[in-house]
Design an enzyme around this catalytic site. Structure first.
Site, PDB file in Angstrom:
ATOM      1  CG  ASP A 168      -1.997  -1.040   1.163  1.00 47.10           C
ATOM      2  OD1 ASP A 168      -2.609  -1.205   0.105  1.00 47.10           O
ATOM      3  OD2 ASP A 168      -2.225  -1.706   2.183  1.00 47.10           O
ATOM      4  CB  SER A 169       3.673   2.290   2.170  1.00 45.45           C
ATOM      5  OG  SER A 169       2.927   2.157   3.370  1.00 45.45           O
TER       6      SER A 169
END
Length: 396
Positions: A168-169
């Site tokens: 996600d990051s």
């Protein structure tokens, strides 16, 4: 007043992939207006091993430097207000399942017709096109599909995760890169564009030579635990009292310094370890020799000895170590801010560091809907009576 203080960003979406994108932009001064459902808001408000005082320790970080506006995007009135806000924005971030924005009538084409300079960042598991586009795509799936999970962990165990939501990051970070590129292009063309950031492709982009190595040699990279196969010495080694030390001595000159520090200059001339290729072939044997040397020694003394002799080394940090380490303190890598419930709290600072227009943590994640009235008055021209009527109908 950061370098992005002239930008207005509308953030839609939840959890990490979209909101971390907004966090980065907000850290550097952008006016980030986060749209949340009027009910519970972003689920990140409820995440964490525990909820001290009923509040999540995640939300102050990922919600920082943002304004919270509640808006029901599933209602026609909410969609109309969203369209008004987006019409005055530079950037729109969303990480819903592909097709959701279109279902709500918020297509890029219709939004750009009213706001031609709009840059729309769309973060999703598989991207906006292709046969998998409309699948639900969480970070763990993207990490596996992008190749990270298969090579993470011990060889004799199932694939491990990194311990954070790295997929996600990474997608959010790539989305920020795309946003800044699109804004740069807008200076020449006057037009915005869509930034399509897929989680699996963001992970794939970090896979170094994994694809090319297979394509050329047929070698499939496997899990290797704490080492990189053929790169030695570069590992975690035991120290006294069950502590650990990382040592990176794989360069020829560095390895000679390490051997001398160990009182074993003969190792640098040993045919098994004489150069990079030889050390790679005899990696396990070399690691055993180094571990036998480090095991009885106190960690602090070992670190000082290696540092004095120019050998890269370090401890395995945990949160308590970070809060007291002089390097973190000197560079203000961790900062303190005031939270209305927790009081003074510490979190990682804005990064990277800019010499003239640095980012900063101006405030922690706001209360749900804290800025609804102010933002709707300023950007949508709605007075208190109109906002109250919208509240009564569940629109905000």
């Amino acid at each position: 007043m950061g370098p992005l203080s002239d930008l207005t960003v509308i953030e839609m979406g939840t959890l990490i992939a979209g909101p971390f994108c907004g966090q980065i932009l907000g850290d550097f001064g952008a006016n980030v207006i986060k749209i949340e459902d009027p009910g519970a808001g972003d689920p990140m408000r409820q995440w964490g091993r525990s909820l001290p005082k009923g509040h999540s320790p995640w939300w102050p970080v990922i919600g920082r430097n943002k304004k919270s506006v509640t808006l029901n995007l599933r209602s026609p009135e909410g969609q109309a207000i969203a369209r008004t806000l987006i019409g005055k924005a530079d950037v729109l971030i969303e990480n819903f399942r592909p097709g959701s924005m279109e279902k709500w009538g918020l297509t890029y084409e219709s939004l750009a017709a009213a706001n031609p300079g709009l840059v729309m960042a769309r973060v999703s598991g598989f991207g906006q096109t292709g046969p998998y586009a409309k699948r639900a795509g969480y970070g763990l799936i993207g990490e596996a599909m992008g190749g990270l999970r298969h090579i993470t962990g011990e060889p004799d165990r199932p694939p491990a995760r990194a311990g954070i939501s790295i997929g996600d990051s990474l997608a959010a970070t790539h989305a920020v890169m795309g946003i800044m590129m699109a804004l740069h292009a807008r200076q020449r063309t006057g037009r915005g564009q869509v930034v399509d950031a897929a989680i699996y492709e963001s992970v794939l982009a970090m896979m170094e030579n994994l694809i090319t190595e297979y394509d050329i040699t047929g070698y499939v990279r496997e899990r290797s635990g704490s080492i990189l196969p053929g790169i030695a010495p570069s590992n975690v080694y035991p120290a006294a009292n069950d502590e650990m030390i990382l040592i990176g001595g794989n360069g020829d000159t560095v390895f000679r310094r390490l051997a001398e520090t160990m009182g074993r200059p003969d190792l640098a001339a040993d045919a098994r370890f004489v150069d990079h290729a030889a050390r790679g072939r005899n990696q396990a044997e070399l690691d055993e020799i180094i571990a036998d040397w480090t095991r009885p020694q106190a960690l602090d003394a070992l670190l000082a000895l290696l540092e004095d002799n120019g050998v890269p080394c370090g401890r395995v940090y945990r949160a308590p170590d970070m809060l007291t380490d002089p390097q973190f303190i000197a560079r203000q890598a961790i900062v303190e801010t005031e939270h209305p419930v927790f009081g003074k709290i510490r979190m990682q600072n804005a990064f990277p560091k800019l010499s003239e227009t640095p980012g900063e943590v101006r405030w922690p994640g706001p209360a749900l809907g804290e800025h609804t009235e102010a933002v709707l008055a300023e950007m949508a021209g709605l007075d208190e009576a109109k906002v109250a009527a919208l509240k009564a109908r569940g629109v905000v």
